[in-house]
Scaffold this motif. Structure first.
Motif, PDB file in Angstrom:
ATOM      1  N   GLU A   2     -31.972  50.826  -2.810  1.00 46.53           N
ATOM      2  CA  GLU A   2     -32.753  50.584  -1.606  1.00 46.53           C
ATOM      3  C   GLU A   2     -32.764  49.104  -1.282  1.00 46.53           C
ATOM      4  O   GLU A   2     -32.464  48.257  -2.090  1.00 46.53           O
ATOM      5  CB  GLU A   2     -34.183  51.072  -1.829  1.00 46.53           C
ATOM      6  CG  GLU A   2     -34.296  52.583  -1.923  1.00 46.53           C
ATOM      7  CD  GLU A   2     -35.736  53.013  -2.008  1.00 46.53           C
ATOM      8  OE1 GLU A   2     -36.600  52.233  -1.563  1.00 46.53           O
ATOM      9  OE2 GLU A   2     -35.983  54.098  -2.518  1.00 46.53           O
ATOM     10  N   LYS A 152     -29.940  59.994   3.940  1.00 45.59           N
ATOM     11  CA  LYS A 152     -29.807  60.838   2.751  1.00 45.59           C
ATOM     12  C   LYS A 152     -31.137  60.991   2.013  1.00 45.59           C
ATOM     13  O   LYS A 152     -31.384  62.014   1.374  1.00 45.59           O
ATOM     14  CB  LYS A 152     -28.761  60.250   1.815  1.00 45.59           C
ATOM     15  CG  LYS A 152     -27.343  60.255   2.380  1.00 45.59           C
ATOM     16  CD  LYS A 152     -26.348  59.685   1.386  1.00 45.59           C
ATOM     17  CE  LYS A 152     -24.939  59.706   1.958  1.00 45.59           C
ATOM     18  NZ  LYS A 152     -23.947  59.135   1.003  1.00 45.59           N
ATOM     19  N   ARG A 153     -31.964  59.976   2.083  1.00 41.14           N
ATOM     20  CA  ARG A 153     -33.218  60.030   1.328  1.00 41.14           C
ATOM     21  C   ARG A 153     -34.230  60.923   2.022  1.00 41.14           C
ATOM     22  O   ARG A 153     -34.534  60.758   3.197  1.00 41.14           O
ATOM     23  CB  ARG A 153     -33.795  58.628   1.170  1.00 41.14           C
ATOM     24  CG  ARG A 153     -35.171  58.632   0.516  1.00 41.14           C
ATOM     25  CD  ARG A 153     -35.667  57.260   0.178  1.00 41.14           C
ATOM     26  NE  ARG A 153     -36.985  57.316  -0.397  1.00 41.14           N
ATOM     27  CZ  ARG A 153     -37.613  56.274  -0.915  1.00 41.14           C
ATOM     28  NH1 ARG A 153     -37.020  55.087  -0.906  1.00 41.14           N
ATOM     29  NH2 ARG A 153     -38.815  56.400  -1.429  1.00 41.14           N
ATOM     30  N   ASP A 159     -44.133  59.014  -0.936  1.00 38.05           N
ATOM     31  CA  ASP A 159     -43.599  57.804  -0.292  1.00 38.05           C
ATOM     32  C   ASP A 159     -44.585  57.270   0.739  1.00 38.05           C
ATOM     33  O   ASP A 159     -44.831  56.056   0.829  1.00 38.05           O
ATOM     34  CB  ASP A 159     -42.265  58.111   0.395  1.00 38.05           C
ATOM     35  CG  ASP A 159     -41.163  58.466  -0.583  1.00 38.05           C
ATOM     36  OD1 ASP A 159     -41.116  57.873  -1.674  1.00 38.05           O
ATOM     37  OD2 ASP A 159     -40.352  59.347  -0.241  1.00 38.05           O
ATOM     38  N   GLY A 200     -34.791  57.500   6.638  1.00 39.72           N
ATOM     39  CA  GLY A 200     -34.582  58.691   5.827  1.00 39.72           C
ATOM     40  C   GLY A 200     -34.639  59.958   6.647  1.00 39.72           C
ATOM     41  O   GLY A 200     -34.571  59.940   7.877  1.00 39.72           O
TER      42      GLY A 200
END
Length: 466
Positions: A2, A152-153, A159, A200
């Protein structure tokens, strides 16, 4: 990894991030060192990949040259996620975005340019038209849209909770030490962690929650920039926070940002615009059922009207603020982020208004109430109320008492890095000049000379370093 995904992608393309990662980092560090008169280690590279933007142009250029050499083509600063002052358009962030995805891109560019110390952005003035456009666009917005990220995340509730916790931590630091204390650290967090989440993938429901914390974190970045004296940058953050809030469908959240814009406009002497921004916030949430929010909107309108010298309209707004405040029930109020607006904060607002209307006795009464048994909980708020009290005493001809109170405020201000605090001190200094060169004034000046805020050249320089 990240952080600066642009830099990571180019390093992978150039072969620096394959195989043993640590070896690649060391090789890249040596490559960058060859294009600079400094020596870098793999630790520096980790920081760059983590999202830290080198402050000096020499390092940024050395990184692009190292990549250009390996890739056999020119690599620009914007391509590696750093950007340059020359490539940042003067209007960046001033326009209210049409789509959520556009807003994400714009606020990301602002964070990046901010961390790159882009002079044109840090020194930018405010734009009155931008306030008007943003408030009107928000008022007439017919629907909200959330950009469903395709990254992709997968964004999880954990989060989002993490961003919320970090925002609350920075908010406490801001209230205790001023916007100039940890502003840059907040922006670094937004540029890395929050930006990665916004890129994301998430469902509509998760996206709304993500945009809520994103708008609140960006709003805090705006407040801290405003407090540090970076007014054009703060205005841009306010506008983009407003768009993020619109994407949640929460009108009260957006109105709270217009309310903050009104606060800044009053500070900058744009009183009519400030009153209109506060009115827009109220008009856009008439059926929202939040007396706490409504009370604050009226208070912000009153602050602007007091500076205009419109006593009748200011009295009307102050009365409405008190009426709405008395109706509130913090436990049931949907605008829970207005919970800080307690009796002390309301008294402080009324103290400001009465001081500006020339009602010094009323001003001192309200300011003293603000500093009474129900504390605001914020050091900077206490500083403001204390300076209003000192101003009111001066206006009453009580120079000795005013100087004593002002010294107490200056002591509080020792832990604050805030351009707004300096402005309050400057206003007191102007009032004090009218008193004349009395023994009381001379004694005060001697004691005040030992404080940081009485030396404007020192206090004003500090905020921009954070």
């Amino acid at each position: 990894m990240e952080g600066n995904e642009d830099l990571a992608a180019l390093m992978r393309e150039a072969g620096f991030l394959k195989g043993d990662g640590s070896v690649g980092l060391k090789v890249f560090a040596r490559a960058v060192s060859r294009h600079s008169d400094r020596t870098y280690t793999h630790t520096y590279v980790k920081r760059w990949l983590g999202g830290m933007v080198p402050r000096d142009d020499m390092t940024r250029r050395a990184i692009t040259r190292a990549l250009s050499e390996r890739l056999g083509r020119a690599v620009g600063l914007s391509e590696v996620g750093f950007g340059t002052a020359e490539k940042v358009p003067a209007h960046l962030g001033l326009s209210y975005p049409d789509k959520a995805a556009e807003g994400i891109a714009i606020v990301g560019s602002l964070w990046q340019a901010d961390l790159a110390n882009t002079t044109a952005l840090l020194n930018a003035p405010t734009n009155v038209g931008a306030w008007n456009e943003a408030s009107l666009s928000w008022l007439v917005a017919a629907r909200h849209d959330t950009a469903n990220g395709s990254g992709k995340r997968r964004v999880s509730p954990g989060d989002i909770a993490g961003v919320q916790s970090m925002t609350e931590m920075f908010d406490r630091l801001d209230g205790q030490h001023g916007g100039g204390h940890a502003r840059r650290a907040l922006i670094e967090f937004l540029r890395t962690d929050l930006a990665a989440l916004l890129r994301g993938s998430y469902s509509d429901e998760t996206g709304r929650e993500l945009f809520k914390v994103a708008s609140q974190a960006t709003l805090l970045g705006a407040w801290m920039s405003y407090d540090a004296g970076l007014h054009g940058l703060a205005q841009r953050y306010f506008i983009q926070a407003l768009k993020l809030a619109e994407s949640t469908g929460d009108r009260l959240r957006g109105a709270s940002i217009l309310d903050a814009m009104s606060h800044q406009a009053t500070f900058l002497g744009k009183y009519r615009e400030a009153a209109n921004l506060a009115r827009a916030a109220r008009m856009g949430t008439e059926t929202a059922g939040s007396p706490s929010a409504s009370a604050h909107f009226y208070a912000m309108e009153a602050r602007a009207l007091a500076r205009l010298g419109d006593a009748a309209e200011c009295d009307r707004a102050m009365s409405a603020a008190v009426r709405e405040f008395e109706r509130r029930n913090p436990e049931d109020d949907p605008a829970d982020w207005f919970a800080y607006f307690n009796e002390a904060e309301l008294a402080a607002e009324l103290g400001h208004c009465n001081r500006d209307l020339g009602r010094s006795v009323d001003a001192s009464t309200y300011a003293a109430q603000s500093l009474g048994p129900t504390e605001s909980g914020y050091v900077r708020s206490d500083f403001f109320a204390t300076m209003v009290l000192a101003d009111a005493y001066l206006d009453q001809g009580e120079a000795e008492q005013a100087c004593r109170v002002a010294l107490g405020a200056l002591e509080i201000g020792e832990q604050l890095k805030s351009a707004r605090c300096q402005a309050y001190v400057d206003e007191f200094r102007q009032r004090l000049d009218r008193v004349g060169n009395s023994a009381t004034v001379r004694d005060f000046a001697e004691q005040a000379s030992n404080t940081r805020l009485w030396h404007p050249e020192d206090a004003r320089r500090a905020p921009n370093l954070a």
